[in-house]
Design a protein around this motif. Structure first.
Motif, PDB file in Angstrom:
ATOM      1  N   VAL A   1       0.850  -1.199   0.000  1.00  0.00           N
ATOM      2  CA  VAL A   1       0.000   0.000   0.000  1.00  0.00           C
ATOM      3  C   VAL A   1       0.886   1.250   0.000  1.00  0.00           C
ATOM      4  N   ALA A   2       1.976   1.201   0.805  1.00  0.00           N
ATOM      5  CA  ALA A   2       2.903   2.341   0.826  1.00  0.00           C
ATOM      6  C   ALA A   2       3.493   2.564  -0.549  1.00  0.00           C
ATOM      7  N   ARG A   3       3.845   1.486  -1.223  1.00  0.00           N
ATOM      8  CA  ARG A   3       4.407   1.606  -2.565  1.00  0.00           C
ATOM      9  C   ARG A   3       3.397   2.228  -3.521  1.00  0.00           C
ATOM     10  N   ALA A   4       2.118   1.844  -3.344  1.00  0.00           N
ATOM     11  CA  ALA A   4       1.076   2.401  -4.218  1.00  0.00           C
ATOM     12  C   ALA A   4       0.881   3.888  -3.949  1.00  0.00           C
ATOM     13  N   LEU A   5       1.118   4.273  -2.706  1.00  0.00           N
ATOM     14  CA  LEU A   5       0.862   5.679  -2.332  1.00  0.00           C
ATOM     15  C   LEU A   5       2.005   6.618  -2.665  1.00  0.00           C
ATOM     16  N   VAL A   6       3.236   6.047  -2.723  1.00  0.00           N
ATOM     17  CA  VAL A   6       4.429   6.890  -2.731  1.00  0.00           C
ATOM     18  C   VAL A   6       4.474   7.891  -3.887  1.00  0.00           C
ATOM     19  N   GLY A   7       3.894   7.513  -5.017  1.00  0.00           N
ATOM     20  CA  GLY A   7       3.938   8.409  -6.184  1.00  0.00           C
ATOM     21  C   GLY A   7       2.792   9.408  -6.206  1.00  0.00           C
ATOM     22  N   GLU A   8       2.004   9.426  -5.119  1.00  0.00           N
ATOM     23  CA  GLU A   8       0.811  10.285  -5.039  1.00  0.00           C
ATOM     24  C   GLU A   8      -0.034  10.181  -6.299  1.00  0.00           C
ATOM     25  N   PRO A   9      -0.523   8.971  -6.558  1.00  0.00           N
ATOM     26  CA  PRO A   9      -1.286   8.760  -7.790  1.00  0.00           C
ATOM     27  C   PRO A   9      -2.696   9.342  -7.670  1.00  0.00           C
ATOM     28  N   SER A  10      -3.364   9.429  -8.822  1.00  0.00           N
ATOM     29  CA  SER A  10      -4.740   9.935  -8.830  1.00  0.00           C
ATOM     30  C   SER A  10      -5.695   8.880  -8.284  1.00  0.00           C
ATOM     31  N   VAL A  11      -5.338   7.609  -8.500  1.00  0.00           N
ATOM     32  CA  VAL A  11      -6.242   6.545  -8.062  1.00  0.00           C
ATOM     33  C   VAL A  11      -5.451   5.335  -7.586  1.00  0.00           C
ATOM     34  N   LEU A  12      -5.964   4.684  -6.523  1.00  0.00           N
ATOM     35  CA  LEU A  12      -5.383   3.420  -6.082  1.00  0.00           C
ATOM     36  C   LEU A  12      -6.244   2.299  -6.633  1.00  0.00           C
ATOM     37  N   LEU A  13      -5.592   1.357  -7.340  1.00  0.00           N
ATOM     38  CA  LEU A  13      -6.332   0.198  -7.854  1.00  0.00           C
ATOM     39  C   LEU A  13      -5.933  -1.007  -7.018  1.00  0.00           C
ATOM     40  N   ALA A  14      -6.906  -1.632  -6.384  1.00  0.00           N
ATOM     41  CA  ALA A  14      -6.606  -2.775  -5.523  1.00  0.00           C
ATOM     42  C   ALA A  14      -7.304  -4.008  -6.074  1.00  0.00           C
ATOM     43  N   ASP A  15      -6.473  -5.029  -6.339  1.00  0.00           N
ATOM     44  CA  ASP A  15      -7.016  -6.271  -6.906  1.00  0.00           C
ATOM     45  C   ASP A  15      -7.064  -7.321  -5.795  1.00  0.00           C
ATOM     46  N   GLU A  16      -8.259  -7.562  -5.290  1.00  0.00           N
ATOM     47  CA  GLU A  16      -8.456  -8.516  -4.185  1.00  0.00           C
ATOM     48  C   GLU A  16      -7.399  -8.295  -3.102  1.00  0.00           C
ATOM     49  N   PRO A  17      -7.314  -7.136  -2.500  1.00  0.00           N
ATOM     50  CA  PRO A  17      -6.185  -6.831  -1.589  1.00  0.00           C
ATOM     51  C   PRO A  17      -6.173  -7.690  -0.342  1.00  0.00           C
ATOM     52  N   THR A  18      -7.294  -8.372  -0.042  1.00  0.00           N
ATOM     53  CA  THR A  18      -7.322  -9.190   1.170  1.00  0.00           C
ATOM     54  C   THR A  18      -7.286 -10.677   0.844  1.00  0.00           C
TER      55      THR A  18
END
Lengths: 836, 257
Positions: free
Chosen positions: B156-173
């Motif tokens: 999740v931190a890696r997904a956030l680090v670039g301050e993207p417009s959207v987080l896409l989560a594929d079955e994150p759990t």
């Protein structure tokens, strides 16, 4: 066929992966094959024992130190190995715990039988020679200890077995028949045992004659009586329980006594220090169980180096094989885990892997035979017939056994890591990994990278070494010889061996020289007593007008007896004075021509012409020769050595030449001239063999055999190693790419562009390459130091060559890395969704 | 609200030998900035394919797609990579951390593909992202040294680090136990509360309820909840019929025997 299930089960994966298995076999065959080929030569030259019982008991005697008088050595061994006939008798008479001391000396002979004359190699041997060798005759009898003690006694011949078979058709009735050896009738008394051709296998003996016949058969300075005539090689057979040092310790004091009491009184005009060194000469025993020859000494370093080079090639191949096996083990990890989960013990898993390795090793060993044969043939084609003819072009069973052993060893070495990988599998973890990511552990990935780095290091080492030898060969090839050797045909004849007296020989030389000069297509022809560029030396101590020499001064100069057109035929520039003419004959005042090195050595300044000299030293020597010409320096016995001081005397003023070398320059086809020479010689004497008929160019090429051999083979093996390393790198990158495709997809998903992915893969390749290059440079420095003695005009640490090798390797690495990198660039980011 | 994602009549066809598979058949989907959308549906319905198209991991066979106002359905691989790096943060079911890189390096990874980001800035931003997910104390650890929940936090931190417009989560759990799954969902909810746009694929209705809006995919099409329910019922009915027929055939065979 009913193959046991265990073997069938082990071989199935190899058959399933035919390409990979084939590659492993090919790499193993190449690596082991070139090693076996070179080892075959190494074995024949340096390891193969003489075909006699307990050959390891044989030792050659040597006595380093100064000598006075006539000293004559040949390719059997250096000056320190030759003794006088009298010294052999004295040493033999000393009571010491050995099994015998024999002497021998090889010589050239013209042999006539049934009206046919051939040129053969003879060996003067002491009567106890065959006893010391512990040989029994194949036919008739051999010489016996105690017979033929007086000079001129023993007109008998023992034939070498091969010669008997080749020239006499293995005729059992040959014993008792007469053979004409150098014009002298000799009785054949027996045939030596099969395979025995004397102690120097690179000058294989055809006929053995008693040493007491030397004055009758060899028109040379070798004599039985004088104590200062050093020419016989001595061989001692030690008793099994006695060490060479013990014998030396017993013999040495007695030897020095003999020197002091019998040899020293014969010395004249030597300084005290020289005399002291003469009397302090020691006696050494050198093992000669593998024979005695300069070829062994000269060949030891290059052959060892070549074996090291091929060893490195094998290592590179092993690394490739290890990588392939590792890749196979990783992709089989799941299967191995399943087997373990189903109850297979580690022993079973190991046995299965060992069977696979053994099978591959066996195939590799079989496939290495043609590679070894090809290597052997390449090496033999590169060396002159005189050296290669005693060498066998087939593979000895011992060499083959070594090849198979190396093959098995190489496979075990290459298979160790994969074996550990398989044994280290944990069923649960491996099955889980098998379901998804199967890139192998970080350890195995690092191991693969380390192996490739090692390969690159080895390839760089070989490239640097090959670069050094190529540069060395280039340097030797462009040496200014001081003469023009193109379009020159050469041959020699030895009429003295056919019994020609000196007078008749001299007449023959003059007439043949004249006829040769008049042959259509010949520009100029001449004779020479010394065959140029063939490691032959003739020398004299000389006295030169105006040059003050003490008893310790080096007054030696090389000598050549030459015809009137010698300098013209070989295009050696005359710098002052005149050349020889037809008028420089006996009865006219003695003349000589000297070269520039001679003029410099004897401080002659500019006034060379008209000065006088003598072919002797000492007070009261008459300076009976007038120097009439000065010529430019030209190479003499070798290409690599600087031109030595030389003086030339005209053939018309020299008697007693038993043989001569002829040189003829032609503007046309040298081969055509070569074809015309035997008939021309036959016009004078159909029984006079033409020897060494070739071109001077070819002679010079044979002189630089070591450079050519090393240059060619090192380049060949370096190219092979580089190709193997490139293949290895390609394989590793490709495998890594395949294993990391999901990771690459993830990186792409996170924003890595295709170019970034390509760059990443190439950077990986470059990191491996640069590390390999650094390590390889250090290795090359080490190996370069070993090769220093074989290099000419180049230091073993040549930065330009190292840099060039590194550039070549980098280019190869980039090419090898390009395809996997391109593949990496095309990985789809959607792959990331499949990453587990 | 600004429209972040706008997909019109998106189709995706996969070709394998001579077989054509219509994975997506005319998708219309809009997601606003700041929205939390869950995409649900049965296995094989096309929800992951839809996510890969939204995330520019793949290109549609047909249709129009505007991301943050830019038309992206027809751009080359390099442009696609650049936009992905800037606009999208991915969270995968299996975390997808690179085993050879430590936590910090994994989080820094998206920034290494971005021009003009210095090493110190990269480090600073990675540390910030790790702090946000509570993993700043594990920066030198390798993925294999972390639990599944910790690995997903790093992802999740890696997904956030670039301050993207959207987080896409594929079955994150999907690869987590319920406790860790809930923790990750809480983290996503917290991020959403902070203004992050999230689009999550899940087949678990409990986690879909975390979202503001649910989109249902069935056989490559978006359907409303009622239609999905009806289609599922029809499917279940067909299945029951098939089971009934199979049992009848089995009984007949037993009688004959």
């Amino acid at each position: 066929m009913n193959v046991p299930p265990l073997i069938r089960d082990a071989l199935r994966p190899l058959l399933r992966r035919k390409v990979v298995s084939g590659l492993i076999v090919v790499m193993l065959a190449l690596g082991v094959g070139v090693n076996t080929g070179i080892f075959s030569i190494f074995h024949q030259v340096l390891l193969e024992k003489l075909p006699i019982a307990q050959a390891e008991q044989l030792h050659a005697l040597a006595s380093p130190g100064p000598r006075q008088g006539a000293n004559s050595a040949d390719g059997t061994g250096d000056d320190l190995f030759v003794f006088s006939y009298s010294m052999w008798q004295d040493l033999k008479a000393i009571d010491a715990p050995h099994q015998g001391l024999a002497g021998f000396r090889n010589f050239g002979a013209n042999v006539g039988f049934d009206g046919q004359t051939t040129s053969v190699s003879g060996s003067f041997v002491t009567p106890n020679y065959f006893e010391v060798m512990d040989l029994a005759p194949a036919l008739g009898r051999l010489f016996r200890p105690g017979e033929y003690t007086e000079a001129g006694e023993g007109a008998t011949v023992v034939l070498a077995y091969d010669h008997w078979r080749r020239e006499f058709g293995a005729d059992p009735d040959v014993v008792g028949r007469t053979l004409i050896v150098n014009g002298r009738a000799m009785e054949i008394i027996g045939v030596a045992p099969r395979e025995f051709v004397g102690v120097n296998r690179f000058d294989p003996t055809d006929i053995f004659v008693p040493i007491t016949m030397v004055s009758e058969l060899a028109n040379m300075s070798w004599r039985i009586e004088p104590r200062d005539n050093y020419w016989i090689y001595l061989i001692m057979r030690l008793s099994p329980e006695v060490a060479p040092e013990q014998i030396a310790a017993i013999l040495e004091p007695r030897y020095r006594t003999i020197l002091r009491e019998r040899d020293a009184p014969l010395l004249n005009e030597v300084s005290d220090s020289w005399r002291a060194r003469f009397l302090a000469r020691g006696l050494e025993l050198h093992p000669i169980g593998v024979g005695m020859s300069n070829v062994g000494d000269v060949g030891r370093t290059p052959l060892t180096l070549l074996l090291t080079v091929t060893g490195l090639v094998l290592l590179v191949a092993c690394v490739n094989i290890a990588n392939l096996l590792l890749a196979m083990a990783i992709s089989d990890r799941g299967e191995t885990a399943v087997r373990m989960a189903l109850g297979a013990g580690r022993r079973k898993i190991m046995l299965r892997q060992l069977l696979q390795l053994g099978f591959l090793a066996l195939l590799g060993a079989l496939a290495c035979v043609p590679v070894a044969m090809a290597t052997l043939h390449v090496v033999l084609s590169l060396i002159p017939d005189s050296v290669s003819s005693p060498l066998s072009a087939s593979l000895d069973w011992r060499v083959l056994a070594t090849g198979i052993g190396v093959s098995l060893g190489a496979m075990l070495l290459a298979g160790a890591a994969p074996l550990l990988q398989a044994l280290g599998s944990r069923p649960v973890a491996a099955i889980r990994e098998q379901a998804g990511r199967s890139g192998g552990s970080r350890f195995s990935s690092r191991l693969r990278s380390t192996l490739v780095t090692g390969q690159i290091a080895l390839a760089l080492t070989l490239l640097v070494i090959s670069g050094l030898f190529i540069q060395s060969l280039f340097n030797v090839a462009r040496v200014d010889l001081g003469m023009n050797i193109d379009q020159v045909v050469t041959f020699s004849i030895s009429p003295a061996r056919n019994g020609y007296p000196a007078e008749r020989s001299a007449m023959l030389f003059a007439e043949l020289e004249q006829r040769l000069d008049e042959l259509p297509g010949v520009e100029s022809a001449t004779i020479s007593s010394v065959p140029l560029l063939t490691y032959n030396n003739w020398g004299n101590n000389v006295s030169v007008e105006g040059f003050e020499a003490s008893s310790d001064t080096d007054t030696r100069s090389n000598l050549n007896v030459v015809g009137p057109r010698f300098f013209q035929t070989l295009s050696i520039p005359l710098m002052a004075g005149r050349s020889f003419t037809e008028q420089d004959t006996e009865g006219r005042s003695k003349v000589a021509i000297v070269n520039r090195a001679f003029a410099e050595k004897f401080d002659m300044g500019d006034a060379v012409i008209g000065k006088r000299m003598a072919r002797a030293t000492g007070s009261g020597v008459e300076l009976d020769i007038e120097i009439v010409g000065l010529v430019a320096d030209a190479r003499y016995s070798t290409i690599k050595d600087d031109p030595p001081p030389q003086f030339f005397v005209p053939s018309g003023q020299t008697r007693g030449l038993g043989g001569a070398v002829f040189y003829a320059r032609t503007p046309g086809d040298p081969e055509a001239l070569m074809r015309a020479i035997p008939p021309l010689v036959a016009e004078f004497d159909p029984n006079l063999p033409v020897e060494n008929l070739t071109t001077l160019k070819r002679v010079s090429r044979e002189t630089i055999i070591i450079e050519r051999l090393m240059g060619t083979l090192a380049t060949l093996f370096a190219a092979l190693a580089t190709l193997l390393a490139a293949a290895g790198l390609f394989g590793v990158l490709n495998f890594s790419m395949a294993q990391r495709s999901n990771e690459l997809g993830l990186r792409a998903a996170l924003g890595a562009s295709p170019t970034a992915l390509k760059r990443m893969m190439l950077r990986h390749a470059l990191v491996l390459a640069v590390t390999g290059i650094v390590v390889g440079t250090a290795l090359a420095l080490l190996l370069g130091r070993v090769s220093a003695g074989l290099l000419y005009g180049i230091s073993p640490f040549e930065p330009l060559i190292s840099v060039s090798a590194a550039v070549i390797l980098l280019a190869v690495v980039l090419v090898a890395g390009w395809l996997p990198a391109r593949k990496a660039a095309s990985v789809q980011p959607v792959q990331a969704l499949r990453y587990e | 609200m600004t429209q972040l994602i706008e997909m019109t009549d998106i189709r995706k066809v996969f070709y394998a030998d001579e077989v054509e598979t219509h994975a997506l058949a005319g998708i219309h989907l809009s997601i606003d900035a700041g929205e939390y959308v869950a995409i649900s549906g049965p296995s094989g319905c096309g929800k992951s394919t839809l996510l890969s198209l939204i995330g520019l991991l793949d290109a549609p066979t047909d249709g129009r797609y505007r991301l943050n106002g830019v038309s992206v359905e027809d751009i080359n691989a390099s442009q696609r990579a650049r936009i992905r790096n800037k606009e999208i943060g991915f969270i995968f079911q299996a975390f997808n951390l690179i085993g050879d890189l430590n936590v910090l390096e994994n989080v820094e990874l998206p920034l290494t593909y971005r021009d003009g980001v210095s090493k110190s800035e990269r480090r600073e931003r990675a540390m910030e992202a790790l702090k946000r997910v509570g993993m700043a104390h594990r920066i030198r650890h390798f993925p294999s040294q972390l639990s599944g929940g910790q690995q997903q936090r790093v992802a999740v931190a890696r997904a956030l680090v670039g301050e993207p417009s959207v987080l896409l989560a594929d079955e994150p759990t999907g690869n987590l136990d319920s406790k860790n799954g809930e923790a990750v969902m809480a983290l996503l909810a917290e991020l959403h509360a902070g203004g992050v746009t999230i689009c999550m694929v899940t087949h678990d209705p409990r986690y879909a309820d975390f979202a503001d809006r649910q989109v249902f995919v069935f056989d490559g099409q978006i359907v409303d909840e009622e239609t999905l329910h009806k289609l599922r019922q029809e499917e279940e009915q067909r299945l029951e019929e098939q089971i009934g027929q199979a049992r009848a055939r089995r009984d007949t065979i037993v009688d004959h025997a």
